[in-house]
Scaffold this motif. Sequence first.
Motif, PDB file in Angstrom:
ATOM      1  N   SER A  68      50.060  38.623  45.873  1.00  0.00           N
ATOM      2  CA  SER A  68      49.501  37.358  45.388  1.00  0.00           C
ATOM      3  C   SER A  68      49.270  36.357  46.514  1.00  0.00           C
ATOM      4  CB  SER A  68      50.424  36.744  44.325  1.00  0.00           C
ATOM      5  OG  SER A  68      50.533  37.606  43.213  1.00  0.00           O
ATOM      6  N   GLY A  69      50.037  36.461  47.593  1.00  0.00           N
ATOM      7  CA  GLY A  69      49.862  35.544  48.703  1.00  0.00           C
ATOM      8  C   GLY A  69      49.248  36.167  49.934  1.00  0.00           C
ATOM      9  N   ARG A  70      48.729  37.403  49.813  1.00  0.00           N
ATOM     10  CA  ARG A  70      48.190  38.102  50.986  1.00  0.00           C
ATOM     11  C   ARG A  70      46.790  38.663  50.776  1.00  0.00           C
ATOM     12  NH1 ARG A  70      53.196  41.635  53.456  1.00  0.00           N
ATOM     13  NH2 ARG A  70      54.888  40.575  52.349  1.00  0.00           N
ATOM     14  N   ASN A  71      46.275  38.614  49.570  1.00  0.00           N
ATOM     15  CA  ASN A  71      45.028  39.300  49.233  1.00  0.00           C
ATOM     16  C   ASN A  71      43.810  38.597  49.829  1.00  0.00           C
ATOM     17  OD1 ASN A  71      43.761  37.437  47.014  1.00  0.00           O
ATOM     18  ND2 ASN A  71      45.916  37.644  46.437  1.00  0.00           N
ATOM     19  N   GLY A  72      42.641  39.175  49.601  1.00  0.00           N
ATOM     20  CA  GLY A  72      41.412  38.609  50.156  1.00  0.00           C
ATOM     21  C   GLY A  72      40.970  37.313  49.530  1.00  0.00           C
ATOM     22  N   GLY A  73      41.623  36.898  48.437  1.00  0.00           N
ATOM     23  CA  GLY A  73      41.310  35.616  47.817  1.00  0.00           C
ATOM     24  C   GLY A  73      40.034  35.615  46.998  1.00  0.00           C
ATOM     25  N   GLN A  74      39.619  36.793  46.509  1.00  0.00           N
ATOM     26  CA  GLN A  74      38.359  36.885  45.766  1.00  0.00           C
ATOM     27  C   GLN A  74      38.612  37.025  44.267  1.00  0.00           C
ATOM     28  OE1 GLN A  74      35.220  39.235  47.306  1.00  0.00           O
ATOM     29  NE2 GLN A  74      35.758  38.906  49.430  1.00  0.00           N
ATOM     30  N   GLY A 126      30.426  35.159  43.745  1.00  0.00           N
ATOM     31  CA  GLY A 126      30.843  36.375  44.429  1.00  0.00           C
ATOM     32  C   GLY A 126      29.711  37.381  44.433  1.00  0.00           C
ATOM     33  N   VAL A 127      29.545  38.092  45.538  1.00  0.00           N
ATOM     34  CA  VAL A 127      28.443  39.032  45.714  1.00  0.00           C
ATOM     35  C   VAL A 127      28.990  40.448  45.878  1.00  0.00           C
ATOM     36  CG1 VAL A 127      26.536  39.736  47.217  1.00  0.00           C
ATOM     37  CG2 VAL A 127      26.942  37.305  46.761  1.00  0.00           C
ATOM     38  N   PHE A 128      28.418  41.391  45.122  1.00  0.00           N
ATOM     39  CA  PHE A 128      28.612  42.815  45.354  1.00  0.00           C
ATOM     40  C   PHE A 128      27.413  43.288  46.171  1.00  0.00           C
ATOM     41  CE2 PHE A 128      30.504  41.772  41.239  1.00  0.00           C
ATOM     42  CZ  PHE A 128      31.803  42.246  41.398  1.00  0.00           C
ATOM     43  N   ALA A 129      27.655  43.813  47.362  1.00  0.00           N
ATOM     44  CA  ALA A 129      26.575  44.137  48.292  1.00  0.00           C
ATOM     45  C   ALA A 129      26.321  45.646  48.319  1.00  0.00           C
ATOM     46  CB  ALA A 129      26.915  43.640  49.693  1.00  0.00           C
ATOM     47  N   ALA A 130      25.049  46.031  48.163  1.00  0.00           N
ATOM     48  CA  ALA A 130      24.655  47.435  48.125  1.00  0.00           C
ATOM     49  C   ALA A 130      24.200  47.890  49.507  1.00  0.00           C
ATOM     50  CB  ALA A 130      23.525  47.637  47.120  1.00  0.00           C
ATOM     51  N   LEU A 131      24.760  49.008  49.959  1.00  0.00           N
ATOM     52  CA  LEU A 131      24.410  49.559  51.261  1.00  0.00           C
ATOM     53  C   LEU A 131      23.316  50.619  51.190  1.00  0.00           C
ATOM     54  CD1 LEU A 131      28.073  49.715  52.413  1.00  0.00           C
ATOM     55  CD2 LEU A 131      26.303  48.599  53.762  1.00  0.00           C
ATOM     56  N   ASN A 132      22.981  51.060  49.981  1.00  0.00           N
ATOM     57  CA  ASN A 132      21.949  52.085  49.823  1.00  0.00           C
ATOM     58  C   ASN A 132      21.417  52.030  48.396  1.00  0.00           C
ATOM     59  OD1 ASN A 132      23.831  53.650  48.155  1.00  0.00           O
ATOM     60  ND2 ASN A 132      24.828  54.192  50.091  1.00  0.00           N
ATOM     61  N   SER A 133      20.432  52.861  48.119  1.00  0.00           N
ATOM     62  CA  SER A 133      19.782  52.823  46.801  1.00  0.00           C
ATOM     63  C   SER A 133      20.725  53.282  45.694  1.00  0.00           C
ATOM     64  CB  SER A 133      18.524  53.691  46.815  1.00  0.00           C
ATOM     65  OG  SER A 133      18.841  55.028  47.159  1.00  0.00           O
ATOM     66  N   LYS A 134      21.658  54.182  46.000  1.00  0.00           N
ATOM     67  CA  LYS A 134      22.625  54.589  44.986  1.00  0.00           C
ATOM     68  C   LYS A 134      23.496  53.410  44.568  1.00  0.00           C
ATOM     69  CE  LYS A 134      26.484  57.646  44.006  1.00  0.00           C
ATOM     70  NZ  LYS A 134      27.491  58.578  44.550  1.00  0.00           N
ATOM     71  N   HIS A 135      23.965  52.662  45.539  1.00  0.00           N
ATOM     72  CA  HIS A 135      24.743  51.460  45.225  1.00  0.00           C
ATOM     73  C   HIS A 135      23.926  50.504  44.364  1.00  0.00           C
ATOM     74  CE1 HIS A 135      27.526  51.822  49.031  1.00  0.00           C
ATOM     75  NE2 HIS A 135      27.818  52.705  48.099  1.00  0.00           N
ATOM     76  N   GLY A 368      43.648  42.795  41.381  1.00  0.00           N
ATOM     77  CA  GLY A 368      44.733  42.071  40.758  1.00  0.00           C
ATOM     78  C   GLY A 368      44.542  40.589  40.532  1.00  0.00           C
ATOM     79  N   VAL A 369      43.700  39.901  41.287  1.00  0.00           N
ATOM     80  CA  VAL A 369      43.671  38.443  41.210  1.00  0.00           C
ATOM     81  C   VAL A 369      43.345  37.972  39.794  1.00  0.00           C
ATOM     82  CG1 VAL A 369      42.515  36.348  42.033  1.00  0.00           C
ATOM     83  CG2 VAL A 369      43.145  38.145  43.654  1.00  0.00           C
ATOM     84  N   THR A 370      42.327  38.548  39.194  1.00  0.00           N
ATOM     85  CA  THR A 370      41.969  38.130  37.836  1.00  0.00           C
ATOM     86  C   THR A 370      42.829  38.824  36.792  1.00  0.00           C
ATOM     87  OG1 THR A 370      40.188  39.772  37.817  1.00  0.00           O
ATOM     88  CG2 THR A 370      39.597  37.520  38.391  1.00  0.00           C
ATOM     89  N   TYR A 371      43.041  40.142  36.956  1.00  0.00           N
ATOM     90  CA  TYR A 371      43.779  40.885  35.924  1.00  0.00           C
ATOM     91  C   TYR A 371      45.179  40.315  35.717  1.00  0.00           C
ATOM     92  CZ  TYR A 371      46.901  44.047  33.731  1.00  0.00           C
ATOM     93  OH  TYR A 371      47.873  44.534  32.899  1.00  0.00           O
ATOM     94  N   THR A 372      45.889  39.969  36.786  1.00  0.00           N
ATOM     95  CA  THR A 372      47.262  39.496  36.646  1.00  0.00           C
ATOM     96  C   THR A 372      47.347  38.231  35.803  1.00  0.00           C
ATOM     97  OG1 THR A 372      46.967  38.415  38.794  1.00  0.00           O
ATOM     98  CG2 THR A 372      48.160  40.516  38.761  1.00  0.00           C
ATOM     99  N   HIS A 373      46.335  37.373  35.914  1.00  0.00           N
ATOM    100  CA  HIS A 373      46.353  36.155  35.096  1.00  0.00           C
ATOM    101  C   HIS A 373      46.130  36.481  33.627  1.00  0.00           C
ATOM    102  CE1 HIS A 373      46.074  34.351  39.081  1.00  0.00           C
ATOM    103  NE2 HIS A 373      46.540  33.260  38.519  1.00  0.00           N
ATOM    104  N   LEU A 374      45.263  37.432  33.353  1.00  0.00           N
ATOM    105  CA  LEU A 374      45.109  37.925  31.983  1.00  0.00           C
ATOM    106  C   LEU A 374      46.400  38.583  31.504  1.00  0.00           C
ATOM    107  CD1 LEU A 374      43.493  38.887  29.458  1.00  0.00           C
ATOM    108  CD2 LEU A 374      42.849  40.890  30.820  1.00  0.00           C
TER     109      LEU A 374
END
Length: 427
Positions: A68-74, A126-135, A368-374
């Motif tokens: 909870s205090g070490r994650n990427g903060g996303q 927040g952005v999910f970034a695609a590296l190729n056409s499959k993504h 975990g950031v969102t799930y733990t609060h739920l």
Amino acid sequence: MANTPYPQSYYAASANAVPPRPVLQGEVETDVCVIGAGYTGLSSALFLLENGFRVTVLEAAKVGFGASGRNGGQIVNSYSRDIDVIERSVGPKQAQLLGDMAFEGGRIIRERVAKYQIQCDLKDGGVFAALNSKHMGHLESQKRLWERYGHTQLELLDERRIREVVACDNYVGGLLDMSGGHIHPLNLALGEAAAVESLGGTIYEQSAAVRIERGANPVVHTTEGKVRAKFIIVAGNAYLGNLVPELAAKSMPCGTQVITTAPLGDELAQSLLPQDYCVEDCNYLLDYYRLTRDKRLIFGGGVVYGARDPANIEAIIRPKMLKAFPQLKDVKIDYAWTGNFLLTLSRLPQVGRLGDNIYYSQGCSGHGVTYTHLAGKVLAEALRGQAERFDAFADLPHYPFPGGQLLRTPFAAMGAWYYGLRDKLGF
């Protein structure tokens, strides 16, 4: 007496000031004893206190010491396995309940920040970034899936649009989720702990639970005291150890590594992420990054199975950062740390009850950031006798890792090697 400090992370160095908290000495009585002062434990405590329970929280180190205090903060919605996987493995009613909850954790975070005036640098987007056409095809399907469950704050980004939000030439497109975002994760935990105490809850630090005495009136023992309770919530996740042996067999602690640059200055920082969104790519072994309030870049990635601490974190992560942003080749790294998360074989969280009065939630598998609060809300509902949403999680099937505890780490590492190869080859 052991005194476990925070790791030497950027988050610990920039944490809001908090008062010292006592070590448990002697015996106390309470309605609910929560083991672990991370997001799961703090969220549970807050919801229970808001509903009239007496709550005591035991923390082995300091509030937010673990993931909870070490994650990427996303702030990332849904679960580590998305709703379509759940739909294929459980019945329609259970899938609908879990799908309806997939976007609730982020709302809870924002509600907590507003209600308790938590200073944690909350930013939207927040952005999910695609590296190729499959993504990219996966993101198109994900958008349709999430919209089917009422989540509409989404925009597909083509190659031109993603260049407007992130200065990285590696991406062919992406998906922008405006209900995603980022926070200073340790300050969020510290703010939630202060909210717990403002409602009459008690938090003991440096007070590891060493034994649970089960029964009609369970007792949690520490080295210097004990807590008698009506209910126990086990919220230790990757830092639980073998306190509850039943929970160790079906999960595995894993480490992820994070670095933080020196301050970049306003101009360079804005050139990298003009809208100040956070980003994660679509690889199985993904990279993630964002800016801090003081214009540093936080960059994370990599997985160490079995939760060993790598000897040189910067050597692992800096090349990943430079692959995304070669313009940072001369920038100094000020902080580097590792933190553990708990992986399950299904990559879905494990929720359940032991006997009549010991509840648990664990195994966020990197989401975990969102799930733990739920989870805190769902556990509090169950203790109040409203168990439908709790049961939807508790009924998910879970399996032990092949080979037991001895072989789970090499098996998982082999699987990661395979998926890492797929990431590199783009299939």
